[in-house]
Write a protein that holds these residues in place. Structure first.
Motif, PDB file in Angstrom:
ATOM      1  N   GLY A 278     -11.135  -0.389  -0.439  1.00  0.00           N
ATOM      2  CA  GLY A 278     -10.465  -1.685  -0.547  1.00  0.00           C
ATOM      3  C   GLY A 278     -11.057  -2.677   0.445  1.00  0.00           C
TER       4      GLY A 278
ATOM      5  N   GLY B 100      -7.639  -4.701   5.187  1.00  0.00           N
ATOM      6  CA  GLY B 100      -8.687  -3.703   5.390  1.00  0.00           C
ATOM      7  C   GLY B 100      -9.137  -3.574   6.824  1.00  0.00           C
TER       8      GLY B 100
ATOM      9  N   LYS C 298      -7.793   1.816  -4.034  1.00  0.00           N
ATOM     10  CA  LYS C 298      -6.968   3.020  -3.885  1.00  0.00           C
ATOM     11  C   LYS C 298      -6.711   3.870  -5.143  1.00  0.00           C
ATOM     12  CE  LYS C 298      -4.407   1.518   0.223  1.00  0.00           C
ATOM     13  NZ  LYS C 298      -4.354   2.581   1.229  1.00  0.00           N
TER      14      LYS C 298
HETATM   15  N1  PMP Z   1      -5.841  -4.145   0.887  1.00  0.00           N
HETATM   16  C1  PMP Z   1      -4.626  -3.621   0.920  1.00  0.00           C
HETATM   17  C2  PMP Z   1      -3.487  -4.405   0.331  1.00  0.00           C
HETATM   18  C3  PMP Z   1      -4.392  -2.372   1.476  1.00  0.00           C
HETATM   19  O1  PMP Z   1      -3.165  -1.876   1.523  1.00  0.00           O
HETATM   20  C4  PMP Z   1      -5.484  -1.645   1.993  1.00  0.00           C
HETATM   21  C5  PMP Z   1      -5.306  -0.258   2.586  1.00  0.00           C
HETATM   22  N2  PMP Z   1      -4.055   0.094   2.995  1.00  0.00           N
HETATM   23  C6  PMP Z   1      -6.754  -2.233   1.958  1.00  0.00           C
HETATM   24  C7  PMP Z   1      -6.899  -3.470   1.378  1.00  0.00           C
HETATM   25  C8  PMP Z   1      -7.944  -1.517   2.530  1.00  0.00           C
HETATM   26  O2  PMP Z   1      -8.317  -0.476   1.717  1.00  0.00           O
HETATM   27  P1  PMP Z   1      -9.204   0.744   2.284  1.00  0.00           P
HETATM   28  O3  PMP Z   1      -8.384   1.485   3.269  1.00  0.00           O
HETATM   29  O4  PMP Z   1      -9.538   1.512   1.033  1.00  0.00           O
HETATM   30  O5  PMP Z   1     -10.424   0.151   2.899  1.00  0.00           O
END
Ligand code: PMP
Length: 442
Positions: free
Chosen positions: A118, A147, A282
């Motif tokens: 993400g 992130g 995710k």
């Molecule tokens: N955006 C949102 C809304 C998230 O909740 C998250 C992770 N909790 C991320 C981005 C980042 O994703 P990642 O941990 O896969 O890098």
């Protein structure tokens, strides 16, 4: 011991913890620090520890179609045994995923980029917005999380600790929280919150700064399961576009049908509400690292003037694409969106009943299998029941139910379980929550 009493898990939890403390960076997050769980197996909506205890997983929106779904494992193994290379070669899995994803979005969102997390998706979204708009500044929301890479941390007030964490180019607007927020109780909170955003734009213009993007989670998760009021995105997007910025919807947590009625959560705001860029991740790989940015051809093309090419070593490889395609098949074939709608509604009703019984529940909100229960000490002052929430969270774990806590005061219980969550699971969860709250209240 496994479920049949056989000693198959020879792992020693004490040694694993000691090695973790010694060799894993200490800021690495760990649930239940006082007595961490060691999970050795996942099955559908359950997680199983080294002793064979089964926990009902109400947290893991990554295991979207269920932990260790056999079809995902099979598809992964089959593709891995054939080929896993980068997207500099043509491959059918790559383009079929792009086409399939594009078909879930309204026009003109029909061009995809693939990556692994993400954070990477949001980082590219910011780069695209800057390339297209020529702007520098970003509007983000209070308590937002986008992130762990630096560009994302800078637009994630959820992670800021010191005043210097707030950079000049970042402007923060209130989260459109209709329970506790600035315009809670207003007649038209959607408009009020959007007007606040426009005021930020005006201040920014007075300082001769140019807007690049407004980024928001379609439903804010780490910020405490916030469901934006009607009209918010429509109005906010109008203001942002008038200032020359692009609108980024972060669907990393909430996409792929979690809300039940729609594939993407921004669609809850109406068919005319269309972001310029959407980031997803995710649930897309059901545990395998794969993510994507979906945008318009025009915006994607604007990067060509800035970068010689976009290359991401693992992004879009045949294994990741096969897995994502399989996850989308399962969502469809197992009617998981319908399940999210019906079981989610049932769970919301159960929580509403508990709210009537337990004064400590200040608010129940949610859509599909994305639900928040906010705990307060006083229904009028809404003083957050932070310590009580912590006690509750530990006691639920003792009863083999895993929930998480979040929000600015850590007093919102978050429910975002795998999409195969059943009515029986909802009954069990509500019953244990009822018991636990009864003990906490007295
Ligand atoms: N955006 C949102 C809304 C998230 O909740 C998250 C992770 N909790 C991320 C981005 C980042 O994703 P990642 O941990 O896969 O890098």
């Amino acid at each position: 011991m496994d479920l049949n009493g056989n000693a198959v898990y020879e792992l020693n939890k004490k040694d694993v913890l000691a090695l973790r403390i010694k060799h894993v960076g200490s800021p690495t997050a760990l649930y239940f620090r006082h007595d961490p769980l060691m999970i050795v197996k996942g099955e559908g909506q359950y997680l199983i520890d080294e002793k064979g205890n089964r926990y009902l997983d109400c947290i893991n929106n990554v295991a979207h179609v269920g932990h260790s779904h056999p079809k995902v494992t099979e598809a992964c193994n089959e593709q891995m045994s054939k080929l896993c290379t980068n997207s500099r070669y043509l491959h059918n899995t790559h383009v079929s995923l792009a086409e399939r994803l594009a078909n879930t979005f309204p026009n003109p969102l029909d061009v995809c980029f693939f990556m692994n997390s993400g954070s990477e998706a949001n980082d590219l979204a910011l780069t695209l917005a800057a390339a297209y708009s020529g702007g520098t500044d970003v509007i983000t929301m209070d308590s937002a999380y986008h992130g762990h890479v630096r560009s994302c941390l800078e637009i994630s007030p959820y992670k800021w600790r010191k005043p210097e964490d707030h950079k000049d180019y970042v402007h923060v607007v209130s989260a459109p929280d209709v329970y506790r927020g600035k315009y809670a109780g207003s007649e038209n909170p959607g408009l009020d919150y959007a007007n606040e955003l426009n005021q930020k734009i005006e201040i920014m213009k007075d300082k001769n700064r140019k807007l690049s993007a407004f980024i928001m989670e379609s439903l804010q998760s780490c910020g405490g399961q916030i469901i934006p009021p009607e009209g918010y995105m429509r109005e906010a997007f109008r203001y942002v576009r008038a200032a020359g910025g692009l609108c980024i919807a972060d669907e990393v947590q909430v996409g792929f049908g979690r809300v039940g009625s729609h594939y993407w959560a921004f669609q809850l705001q109406g068919p005319d509400v269309i972001p310029d860029i959407v980031t997803v991740g995710k649930p897309m790989g059901n545990g395998h690292p794969v993510s994507a940015v979906i945008t318009t051809k025009e915006i994607a093309d604007s990067l060509t003037n800035k970068l010689p090419s976009y290359f991401n070593t693992f992004g879009g490889n045949p294994v990741s694409c096969t897995i994502a395609n399989t996850v989308m098949d399962i969502i469809e074939n197992e009617n998981l969106m319908e399940n999210a709608s019906s079981v989610g509604k049932y769970l919301l009703e159960k929580f509403e009943l508990l709210k009537k019984k337990h004064k400590i529940i200040g608010d129940v909100r949610g859509v599909g299998l994305f639900i928040g229960v906010e705990l307060v000490r006083d229904e009028k002052t809404k003083e957050p029941a932070t310590e009580e929430a912590e006690v509750m969270y530990n006691r639920m774990r003792d009863r083999y139910i895993l929930v998480s806590l979040d929000g600015p005061f850590n007093n919102v219980m978050k429910f975002k379980p795998p999409m195969c969550f059943t009515y029986d699971n909802a009954d069990q969860l509500a019953e244990v929550l009822d018991d636990t709250l009864s003990q906490i209240s007295c």
